[in-house]
Structures are given as C-alpha cells and as structure tokens.
Design an enzyme around this catalytic site. Structure first.
Site, short mmCIF file in Angstrom:
data_model
loop_
_atom_site.label_atom_id
_atom_site.label_comp_id
_atom_site.label_asym_id
_atom_site.label_seq_id
_atom_site.Cartn_x
_atom_site.Cartn_y
_atom_site.Cartn_z
N ASP A 21 0.85 -1.20 0.00
CA ASP A 21 0.00 0.00 0.00
C ASP A 21 0.89 1.25 0.00
O ASP A 21 1.62 1.48 0.96
CB ASP A 21 -0.89 -0.06 1.26
CG ASP A 21 -1.68 1.22 1.46
OD1 ASP A 21 -1.86 1.97 0.48
OD2 ASP A 21 -2.11 1.45 2.61
N ASN A 23 -0.33 4.51 -0.38
CA ASN A 23 -0.97 5.77 0.04
C ASN A 23 -1.66 5.69 1.40
O ASN A 23 -2.44 6.56 1.77
CB ASN A 23 -1.96 6.25 -1.04
CG ASN A 23 -3.13 5.28 -1.19
OD1 ASN A 23 -3.14 4.22 -0.57
ND2 ASN A 23 -4.11 5.66 -1.99
N ASP A 25 -4.03 3.80 2.75
CA ASP A 25 -5.47 3.57 2.98
C ASP A 25 -5.76 2.12 3.40
O ASP A 25 -6.91 1.72 3.50
CB ASP A 25 -6.30 3.95 1.73
CG ASP A 25 -5.97 3.07 0.52
OD1 ASP A 25 -5.07 2.20 0.63
OD2 ASP A 25 -6.61 3.24 -0.53
N ASP A 29 -1.84 -1.09 -3.82
CA ASP A 29 -2.15 -0.33 -5.04
C ASP A 29 -1.04 -0.46 -6.07
O ASP A 29 0.01 -1.06 -5.83
CB ASP A 29 -2.42 1.14 -4.67
CG ASP A 29 -1.36 1.69 -3.73
OD1 ASP A 29 -0.17 1.45 -4.01
OD2 ASP A 29 -1.71 2.33 -2.72
N ASP A 200 -9.89 -15.22 -16.79
CA ASP A 200 -10.52 -15.75 -15.58
C ASP A 200 -11.62 -16.77 -15.91
O ASP A 200 -12.50 -16.49 -16.72
CB ASP A 200 -11.13 -14.58 -14.80
CG ASP A 200 -11.73 -15.04 -13.49
OD1 ASP A 200 -10.96 -15.39 -12.60
OD2 ASP A 200 -12.98 -15.05 -13.37
N GLU A 271 -7.79 -19.71 -17.52
CA GLU A 271 -7.98 -20.45 -16.27
C GLU A 271 -9.10 -21.47 -16.49
O GLU A 271 -10.22 -21.12 -16.86
CB GLU A 271 -8.38 -19.50 -15.14
CG GLU A 271 -8.51 -20.24 -13.82
CD GLU A 271 -9.39 -19.52 -12.80
OE1 GLU A 271 -9.25 -19.83 -11.61
OE2 GLU A 271 -10.23 -18.69 -13.18
C1 BGC Z 1 -10.97 -16.27 -9.72
C2 BGC Z 1 -11.68 -16.03 -8.42
C3 BGC Z 1 -13.02 -15.40 -8.73
C4 BGC Z 1 -13.81 -16.22 -9.74
C5 BGC Z 1 -14.94 -15.44 -10.29
C6 BGC Z 1 -11.87 -17.29 -10.37
O1 BGC Z 1 -11.52 -18.42 -10.78
O2 BGC Z 1 -9.65 -16.71 -9.61
O3 BGC Z 1 -10.94 -15.27 -7.52
O4 BGC Z 1 -13.77 -15.28 -7.56
O5 BGC Z 1 -13.02 -16.62 -10.82
O6 BGC Z 1 -14.46 -14.41 -11.11
#
Ligand code: BGC
Length: 527
Positions: A21, A23, A25, A29, A200, A271
């Site tokens: 971090d 800044n 908060d 970041d 993702d 993924e």
């Molecule tokens: C990501 C997760 C996420 C999910 C929904 C996944 O496989 O790695 O962190 O919650 O997809 O987007």
C-alpha cells in the site's frame, strides 16, 4: 523446444490489494507494486500477472468489473498503470493482466441497461430466462459461491444467470455484439503494450443454450469429503450443461486473432477448472485458440500425498505437450501450499519450510509455464487463524465455520518485520490483518540472507533456466516407491531425473539416496 517466451515462463502472481500500500489507505495499489518491482525482478522471474485492478464495487474483490478500461481509484490512476508497465518492461519483466470476461459486475453500465426491460438495445447481452410456470428458477443450476445460479429481476420479471455471486451476471457471449464490445476492451490494454492475459474462469463462458438441468455427480454423496465440495454445488456435474459447452470456442478464436495481430504476439492463458484436465486443455489449446491453460490439478484444497501428486501428473503429462500448460501450487483462491501439504502429509509445523521448498522445486521441475503466487518465495504459511469478523470473502462468510473461504491466502505481504503491519501499510487497519507468524519470514529478513528460503527459491529458478532440459524438455513420471515422486525430464540426447521424498524417513530410488522431506535434482545424463 521453446519458441515463445511464455512456453516455459516463470510467472509471478500479484494480488494487488495485498502486495503493498503506497498511500496509507490499508489497501495495496499500483504504485506500491511499482515501488517493489526490482524485488520481483531480482527473483529471476519472467513475467508478472496482475490480478484485477479495474473499476469494481469489490463484491468479489475485483473479479466483478464495472468498467474494463478504468483503473479503480483504490488502486490508483491510468498513469500509475503506465508507469508500472514501463518500469516492468525496463526491468525485463513481461506483464499479463487478469481479464474477467465471462461475467462482470451488476454495476457495469451494460448490465444496468440490460435489466431495464426486455426490449432495450442490450436486452440480450446477459443470460435472461423466464421462470418456470410455478415461478421457480429455469433449471437446477447452482452458484459456485452458494445458492442458486439464478436471480430474479422484478423489472424484467425474468431470472438472470450467474455462476458466481448474484452481483456477477454472466455475459451472453452468444451475442456477437457482446463479443465485439469485450474484444474492444481487451484491445485497449493490448494497445497499451501488455504482454497477454490470464482469462478468468474461461470455462464458465459457455452454457447450454437449451438450459437443461445439470446431471448429478454419481461419485459424490452429500457433497463428498473435500472441504470445498461439501457444498451442494459439488454434487452436480456442472460440465454437463452449466459451463464448458462447445460454442465458447468462437470467442476464443476471435480473441486469439486479436492477440496475433500485433508485431509481438501476445500470450493467452485461460484459467480452467473442472474434471478431465488434459482433455479440456487440449480442447482449449487447439490451433487458433488459447496458447496455454492454467491447470488446477496441483491446487487441491486439502493438499496431496506423493501418490496423489503422481496420479495427477501422470494424467496431465501423458496427454499433453508442455507448452500448453501452466502449473501452479498456490494462488489467491486456495490455502497456501505450505500449510496444505503439512496438514495432508501429517507433518509437524517445524517441517513447513522443507515441504514448502519441495513444492517450489516440484513446480519448477515441471514442463510448461508456472505461476508462483506472491509470498510463495518467502515460504509463507496459510493465515488460517483469521477470526470471522476479519473475513472479507463472501464465499468464506457464507460457509463459515466449515469453510473459511479465500482470505487466508490473501493477507498482506510482510515487507519489514519490525514495522507497523510489517511495512505493508501505514494505515491503522489493513483490509486484512498481517499474520504474526509471517513476521520472521518477512522480505527484509530474507532478502539479504544468502541462506534464506527466498534465496533458495531464487537459485531454483536460476537452475530451471540454466538449460533446456527443465524448460523445453519432455516430462515423464516414473514408477517410484511409496512417498516418492520421480520425474524424468529429457531434451535432445540428454535427460535429468528429479526425485522427491515426501516421507519422514530417508528413501532410495535405483540406489540413490533421497533424504526425508527433500528432493534431488540429478545430473543431466546422455541418453
Ligand atoms: C478467480 C476467483 C473469482 C472467480 C470469479 C476465479 O476463478 O480466480 O478469484 O472469484 O473466478 O471471477
């Protein structure tokens, strides 16, 4: 033989909220990442994967994007990103971004428009279905995070589909306008010079357009034993209907054409969760689709014995050429590897470092690319002592106390043992607490110590990159005695054995001794 930088890359995953971090908060970041890039480059990795930093209401901590082109103010500005990218490239690091393209946030303007009525220009951009005549959901599909995969919208008097939270509606990629809009957002980042994407949960894009029920999973009774599948979701074969349907290829082909249109082609890594790892990876990496798939087989929630590791590696490696696969043993979604393995193998806490090192060595002895999760180079254990009031992850809150969700692997990186919150933030309260057990393993304690865990990880990375056998070569899993795992890597006319002993007694493999809880990288041999 390696041809592209990503074929055997070591990729370092940064979860920006918890890295550093700048800044005060309490939330990490982009500037914090930029400040620490030398430390990352020093490890010898090739690439940084940034988990999402886009505009988001953070119901799923950034995996619910409300504007694909904007940096969320919590993480900084557009300029902060440009500075980060520039500096990374200057240090010789590639940068890949996490693109969450199967669903977005309910606060995305596309969804806000789509939900207004059934006739607006974006009416078909999401997956809307009428209720059954009795008012219930269109089918039996369940959400990964608990409850139904359908949520009622009173204005349209229809249900919308979401694999994850109700606030993460699935985009309808069967609609060419959706694909074009999503591709234009991807192009925005590629034009800036990012080196590729981690896509993702890409297997969750394509649903059955007839919306038939998922089949039950015959092999799982009442959720099974695994702590993660002891949820009703684990009792369905979701690949039968809810996800992973063949029409999803269309978008992947379009994205690949975009990635290939640059002078320097960009890396696409998808993924993929689900069963049949190698079979699925082969489908998603056919020519013209993805370059590689991120594989879950070493991410088992409850850890793996030597025999289980051997089984999954045989299954995956028998049917795949290396460059199609990206292995990982830790990430922001599963408990950290050191703790998973200590529990699974029934070891003592003092064995944490040894087993954590073995898992790093295993990852780096495999073919394909590999993702190291931030903190894995420090040998961090899982922060599994979080209290319910500390939890942030909606999945963990839903299933507490039998399942703690994903916060335990998302606690802040310890930079300086003696500083407040280990130097992660100057705020009074970080978004997740630093685990006290991480302090002796903090970066400042390890960085300059030539014998530290981190220094050893650095030398394992260097060894992987020192020759072709561990990068470009093939991989075979050999038959080995109980508690052992033996890999044979080969390239050209040389081969190399890598032997792991997960037992607490010394063991022998073909006359060679492998001490308890350790590994031996054999000398490259002709043949
Ligand atoms: C990501 C997760 C996420 C999910 C929904 C996944 O496989 O790695 O962190 O919650 O997809 O987007």
């Amino acid at each position: 033989m390696s041809q592209n930088w990503w074929d055997s890359a070591v990729i370092y995953q940064i979860y920006p909220r918890s890295f550093r971090d700048s800044n005060g908060d309490g939330i990490g970041d982009l500037q914090g990442i930029t400040e620490k890039l030398e430390t990352v480059a020093d490890l010898g990795v090739d690439c940084v994967w940034l988990s999402p930093f886009f505009k988001s209401p953070f119901k799923d901590f950034g995996y619910d994007v409300s504007d694909y082109r904007a940096v969320d103010p919590v993480f900084g500005t557009d300029r902060d990103f440009d500075v980060l990218l520039n500096k990374a490239h200057g240090l010789g690091l590639k940068v890949i971004l996490d693109q969450v393209l199967c669903h977005c946030s309910e606060e995305h303007r596309w969804f806000e428009e789509s939900r207004q009525d059934r006739t607006n220009p974006k009416a078909d951009w999401y997956v809307w279905q009428n209720p059954k005549p009795d008012g219930t959901e269109p089918n039996n599909w369940l959400s990964f995070f608990g409850g139904r995969a359908w949520t009622w919208d009173a204005r349209r008097r229809q249900y919308y589909f979401h694999n994850f939270l109700t606030s993460q509606p699935n985009l309808n990629h069967r609609n060419p306008e959706v694909r074009a809009a999503v591709l234009a957002d991807c192009k925005y980042w590629l034009d800036k010079g990012v080196d590729g994407f981690r896509l993702d949960a890409i297997h969750t894009m394509a649903f059955d357009p007839d919306f038939l029920d998922n089949d039950p999973r015959a092999d799982i009774e009442n959720g099974g034993d695994d702590s993660r599948v002891s949820q009703p979701f684990g009792m369905q074969d979701i690949q039968s209907r809810q996800i992973d349907q063949p029409w999803g290829k269309q978008f992947l082909a379009e994205l690949r054409a975009l990635a290939d249109s640059y002078d320097e082609p960009r890396f696409l890594m998808g993924e993929l969760g689900g069963d049949n790892g190698a079979e699925m990876i082969n489908r998603y990496t056919q020519p013209g689709l993805l370059h590689a798939c991120y594989n879950f087989d070493l991410l088992a929630w409850d850890g793996q014995t030597a025999e289980e590791l051997e089984g999954v590696l045989r299954r995956v490696t028998d049917k795949l050429e290396g460059h199609q696969i990206t292995f990982a043993t830790s990430n922001h979604d599963v408990p950290r590897i050191a703790s998973r393995q200590v529990k699974r193998l029934g070891l003592a806490p003092e064995d944490t470092d040894r087993v954590a090192m073995m898992m790093v060595e295993l990852e780096l002895a495999l073919h394909g690319s590999v993702c190291l999760y931030m903190g894995e180079e420090l040998g961090l254990e899982d922060a599994d002592r979080l209290a319910l009031e500390d939890l942030q992850d909606p999945w963990g809150i839903e299933f507490w106390p039998t399942f703690m969700g994903r916060d335990t692997c998302r606690t802040p990186i310890p930079w300086e043992a003696a500083a407040k919150h280990a130097g992660f933030t100057t705020a009074d309260k970080p978004w997740l607490p630093v685990d006290e057990r991480h302090l002796p393993r903090s970066m400042d304690q390890q960085f300059l110590d030539p014998n530290s865990f981190r220094a050893q990880v650095k030398s394992v990375i260097a060894r992987r990159k020192s020759g072709e056998i561990l990068t470009g070569g093939t991989l075979d899993v050999l038959d080995s005695p109980e508690n052992m795992l033996v890999l044979q890597r080969a390239s050209g006319n040389k081969n190399q054995r890598v032997m792991f002993n997960f037992g607490t007694k010394d063991a022998l493999f073909e006359g060679e001794k492998v001490e308890a809880l350790s590994s031996v990288f054999g000398q490259p041999m002709p043949g």
